[in-house]
Design an enzyme around this catalytic site. Structure first.
Site, PDB file in Angstrom:
ATOM      1  N   LYS A 115      -6.782  -1.357  -0.825  1.00  0.00           N
ATOM      2  CA  LYS A 115      -5.679  -2.210  -0.409  1.00  0.00           C
ATOM      3  C   LYS A 115      -5.041  -1.708   0.874  1.00  0.00           C
ATOM      4  O   LYS A 115      -4.830  -0.509   1.038  1.00  0.00           O
ATOM      5  CB  LYS A 115      -4.620  -2.274  -1.518  1.00  0.00           C
ATOM      6  N   LYS A 137       1.571  -0.271   3.876  1.00  0.00           N
ATOM      7  CA  LYS A 137       2.303   0.652   4.749  1.00  0.00           C
ATOM      8  C   LYS A 137       2.341   2.059   4.172  1.00  0.00           C
ATOM      9  O   LYS A 137       2.198   3.044   4.891  1.00  0.00           O
ATOM     10  CB  LYS A 137       3.729   0.137   4.964  1.00  0.00           C
ATOM     11  N   LYS A 171      11.408   2.689 -10.298  1.00  0.00           N
ATOM     12  CA  LYS A 171      12.222   3.152  -9.175  1.00  0.00           C
ATOM     13  C   LYS A 171      13.203   4.225  -9.608  1.00  0.00           C
ATOM     14  O   LYS A 171      13.481   5.163  -8.855  1.00  0.00           O
ATOM     15  CB  LYS A 171      12.937   1.968  -8.526  1.00  0.00           C
TER      16      LYS A 171
END
Length: 329
Positions: free
Chosen positions: A194, A197, A111
Site C-alpha cells: 500500500k 504517507k 489511538k
C-alpha cells in the site's frame, strides 16, 4: 437527487493512493448526486496543530481537490470550521450518546493506545462530531472506507436515537457508500502492499516529472524471471499493478509477455511507467499550482461553499431546536 456528504482530512499533499482510491470517485459522484465535501479542520484539533498549519492545510487541500476536478458548479466544498451550526448539533448528539458506546469504538482504542498522553475528549467524541457533519445535511449516503464503518454505525445510531426519543421521523439513517468499485489500491514503490504517507513510499500529485521518474526508477524489484510463465512475486506484482493503472492495456500485455518469456528488463518497464505516470500527473499538478497561487480565489470558493453549507445546516438545526423544545433562531 440523493445527498452525499464526505469529509476530507486536512493533511494536504495528496498522493496517487488518495487520487485513485477516493478523489476520482468524488469527481464522478458530483455528476450523479447532490454532493457536499468538507475539509475537516475541527477533527484535526485532536492532534493540536499550530494555527498557521490549520489555515495553510485547509488552503492546500482545497487547491488539491479543485485541481483534481471537484467542480464548484456541481458540488459544494467548504471548510468545516466555517459552519458553526455543526457544533450545536454536535452538542445535542453528545447529550444522547453514552460513554461506553464511544469507548468501544476501535479507532478510539487504537489511538488511545498509540498516544496515551493525549487521550482527549475530542478523540473520544470524534464519532459524534462526524455524525453531526453528516446529519446536519440529512445526508443519505456517505462515501467511506471500511475502517470508518463503526463511526458510520454510530451516526446511524445517533439518527435512530434522536428519532425515537422525540417520536419523530426526522433524520434519515445515512448509508455507508462504497463508490470505489472501480477504485484501486495503489501499491508502494518500496515493494509494500500500500502507498501511504506513514510508509514514506508515495508519489505526490505535486511531484514534478523528474521527481516522479526518480522515484519510479528506484522501485524495488528482484533479479528477474527465472522460468517461463512463472508466478510473479509480490514486489513484481506491485510493479505490474502500477503498469495496469497508468498505462494502456496493450502496454501491459507487452511487458507481461516479456515476463513470461524471461526477456523482461525492469529498467524499460520502469521508464514506461514513469512516462505514463507523468502524463497523468502533469495536468493535475499544473491546476493545483494555479489554484495554490490564487489565495483570494480559494478563500472566495471556501466562503461561497460555507454559505451553502450553513444554509443547509440552519434549516436542519431550526427543526431540531423545535423538536427538542428550544426556540428557533
Amino acid at each position: 437527487m440523493e445527498k452525499v456528504v464526505s469529509g476530507i482530512r486536512p493533511t494536504g499533499n495528496l498522493h496517487l493512493g488518495n487520487y485513485f482510491g477516493a478523489v476520482k470517485s468524488f469527481v464522478k459522484m458530483q455528476n450523479e448526486y447532490d454532493c457536499m465535501f468538507f475539509i475537516a479542520d475541527w477533527h484535526s484539533l485532536t492532534t493540536h496543530p499550530k494555527p498557521d498549519d490549520i489555515r495553510q492545510s485547509a488552503r492546500t487541500i482545497l487547491a488539491e481537490y479543485l485541481g483534481c476536478g471537484i467542480d464548484t458548479t456541481k458540488a459544494t466544498i467548504y471548510i468545516q470550521s466555517d459552519v458553526r451550526e455543526t457544533l450545536e448539533l454536535y452538542l445535542y448528539l453528545n447529550m444522547n450518546t453514552y460513554l461506553g458506546e464511544l469507548e468501544r469504538i476501535t479507532t478510539f482504542k487504537e489511538k488511545a493506545r498509540k498516544q496515551p498522553d493525549n487521550v482527549n475528549a475530542g478523540l473520544l467524541t470524534y464519532p459524534t462530531l462526524m455524525a453531526a457533519d453528516i446529519l446536519q445535511h440529512r445526508a443519505n449516503k456517505v462515501p467511506t472506507g471500511k475502517d470508518q464503518e463503526q463511526n458510520m454505525e454510530m451516526a446511524r445510531r445517533c439518527a435512530r436515537r434522536f428519532n425515537f426519543m422525540y417520536g419523530v421521523d426526522f433524520f434519515p439513517e445515512p448509508e455507508s457508500f462504497y463508490p470505489n468499485a472501480e477504485a484501486v489500491k495503489i501499491p508502494g514503490l518500496d515493494g509494500s502492499g500500500k502507498m501511504g504517507k506513514s510508509e514514506g513510499n508515495c508519489i505526490y500529485l505535486r511531484d514534478d516529472d523528474k521527481t516522479i521518474t526518480k522515484k519510479v526508477m528506484r522501485a524495488v524489484t528482484d533479479s528477474g524471471p527465472q522460468a517461463m510463465n512463472s508466478e510473479k512475486p509480490e514486489v513484481i506484482r506491485n510493479l505490474f499493478q502500477f503498469l495496469k493503472i497508468v498505462s494502456a492495456p496493450d502496454t501491459y500485455e507487452y511487458f507481461d509477455a516479456k515476463w513470461n518469456d524471461c526477456t523482461l528488463r525492469y529498467g524499460d518497464m520502469k521508464k514506461q511507467i514513469a512516462a505514463d505516470l507523468c502524463a497523468i500527473v502533469a495536468p493535475i499538478r499544473e491546476r493545483i499550482a494555479e489554484y495554490s497561487a490564487n489565495t483570494e480565489l480559494l478563500d472566495r470558493i471556501a466562503a461561497e461553499g460555507a454559505e451553502v453549507a450553513r444554509q443547509s445546516a440552519r434549516v436542519t438545526l431550526n427543526e431540531v431546536r423545535e423538536i427538542i423544545g428550544f426556540r428557533s433562531i
